[in-house]
Design a protein around this motif. Sequence first.
Motif, PDB file in Angstrom:
ATOM      1  N   ARG A  38       0.835  -1.210   0.000  1.00  0.00           N
ATOM      2  CA  ARG A  38       0.000   0.000   0.000  1.00  0.00           C
ATOM      3  C   ARG A  38       0.869   1.259   0.000  1.00  0.00           C
ATOM      4  N   ARG A  42       0.862   4.362  -2.818  1.00  0.00           N
ATOM      5  CA  ARG A  42       0.620   5.729  -2.354  1.00  0.00           C
ATOM      6  C   ARG A  42       1.817   6.628  -2.653  1.00  0.00           C
ATOM      7  N   CYS A  45       2.102   7.531  -6.447  1.00  0.00           N
ATOM      8  CA  CYS A  45       1.134   8.562  -6.853  1.00  0.00           C
ATOM      9  C   CYS A  45       1.589   9.948  -6.407  1.00  0.00           C
ATOM     10  N   TYR A  52      -4.672   8.283  -9.768  1.00  0.00           N
ATOM     11  CA  TYR A  52      -4.988   6.897  -9.447  1.00  0.00           C
ATOM     12  C   TYR A  52      -3.721   6.046  -9.540  1.00  0.00           C
ATOM     13  N   THR A  70      -5.084  -0.793  -4.705  1.00  0.00           N
ATOM     14  CA  THR A  70      -5.392   0.474  -5.391  1.00  0.00           C
ATOM     15  C   THR A  70      -5.216   1.665  -4.467  1.00  0.00           C
ATOM     16  N   HIS A  71      -5.047   2.841  -5.108  1.00  0.00           N
ATOM     17  CA  HIS A  71      -4.996   4.129  -4.406  1.00  0.00           C
ATOM     18  C   HIS A  71      -5.777   5.140  -5.240  1.00  0.00           C
TER      19      HIS A  71
END
Length: 577
Positions: A38, A42, A45, A52, A70-71
């Motif tokens: 995660r 993050r 991005c 995204y 996903t983020h």
Amino acid sequence: MPWHTSPDGPPRTALQAEGLLDAVLAVSTGLELSEVLRRIVRSACQLVGARYGALGVLAPDRDHLMEFITHGLTDEQRAEIGDLPRGHGVLGLLIRDPRPRRIGDIRTHPDSYGFPPHHPPMASFLGAPIRVRDEVFGNLYLADTEGSAAFTEEDESLVVALAGAAGVAIENARLYERSRAQRRWAQAIGDVSQALLESETELDAMAVTAEQVCRVAGARGCAVARDREGDAPVVVAVHRTDDEPAPDRFMAGDHGTGLGVLDGPHWEAVRDVRHSLLLIPGEERAAVAAIVDDVRAMTGLDKPGPTALVPVTAGVGHVGLLLVTWDAADADTASEVLGHLDDFAQHVGLALVAASAQHDRAAVAMFEDRERIARDMHDHVIQRLFATGLSLQAGERLAQHPVVRGRIEEAVSELDLAIKDIRRAIYQLTPAQPVAGLRGRLAELVAGYADVLGFGARFSLSGEATGIGPALEMDVSAVIREALANVARHAHATEASVRVFIGPSIEVVVTDDGTGLGNGDRRSGLANLAERATAREGRCEVEAVHPHGTRLTWSVPAGSAARHTGWTGPWSREEHG
């Protein structure tokens, strides 16, 4: 690259380098693999200003994605989109050809697979593979850069550099996760070994085995089958991870008793497998579907899923099978833990051998102790009673009063009966020819009553014959003796049968075609059986059989231990009423 200055702050390249350093530090913090993944998404991005981001983890077959982090999407958006991508379209480009890619508008790309309903619109795209050593672990996907129409070459360089640092962080997290998994499996092996060595019955330990497999392997259900010499393996324990209890019994094919028997043509080919098999419903021949259906039936699960057949071996010997099933979506998880299950099953096989040896030693010690008691009874107790009887007979001649002579004669007769009872107990304590195996010992016990009954009683045993300990076996033997003795004394029967069922409970059923329950002597003779059942939290019932006869049913839990109820042991009372 030249340093570009900005009137409002430090050079842009310096800002990018600082951002990359912050991102590397962020992904390198912590050892929990899920949290590391995660952080990678993050940080990527934030580094290039993507709206995204996602990280797709490759499955062991390197052909599809088994996890998708996903983020930029809310939980509600993820739920509306539905199933996460498996690696089609543009995402699959990096799977087939793992190298960085920048696309100005993925909607117009020839490999575009389209977006599912409720998916937010996306245009610009940047992807880079994440390598752990020389192996591609997964791919980093970024979409919709903020502040410009497309991702730049500098953005690609930053993401590639971050992917390299992410590979190191993932490797550290995987090593940590691997060590934790090894500890969990080692603890599971220890728990099963302890249960096998400490439990009175093997069934208790097999229940612990099924529970540990479900817990550590992340499975929905597990059944343990034990081999039987010359017969199909029998299922002795079942566990499932939800709150619903596993079914008490199931039928495999047109056969099956107890928790189930692995019988039928589809089991013949896999009964003695030496290596684990992972069966995926719908991908193999019909025999696979039949096996998966049987495992689903015995575990009580609604839907079929990946099913593993894991052999339990001890050296070159095959002693059983672990039947493990997962949810349909957990095929990748099943594939990952298959090696651990193999090691676990081998340790279980060794523990079974060790426990069997320990129980054999305990049985040998018990029989040696019984032989010692028998010798002491013969050499001391009987001789003392015999001498006392002779003394009384000698004194009888001196007695003048007829009442005294009658009392002496009565005492001598009682001593004779006591000596006969002790000799019968000695005979029961020291069988002339020990028979190997519970099935053989009980069959010999029943056959020994043929002379007393005037006919041979039928005997059958269902279930795993190694499933009870010495103490419970002694109780079962005592129940059979008491029941057959009552048939011989009171029933006037021409036929009798003894059926023993070994499963979650131990059940002895003795049926005759005699005159039924009559006087109180027969009922008083059954009181000992009721006490034995009560001591083990079981039951003892006697009922009439139409049109004539009697059925005695004695049942106790397989793992029960005798508790004190005024009954002090299996040899503390006269066995024959």
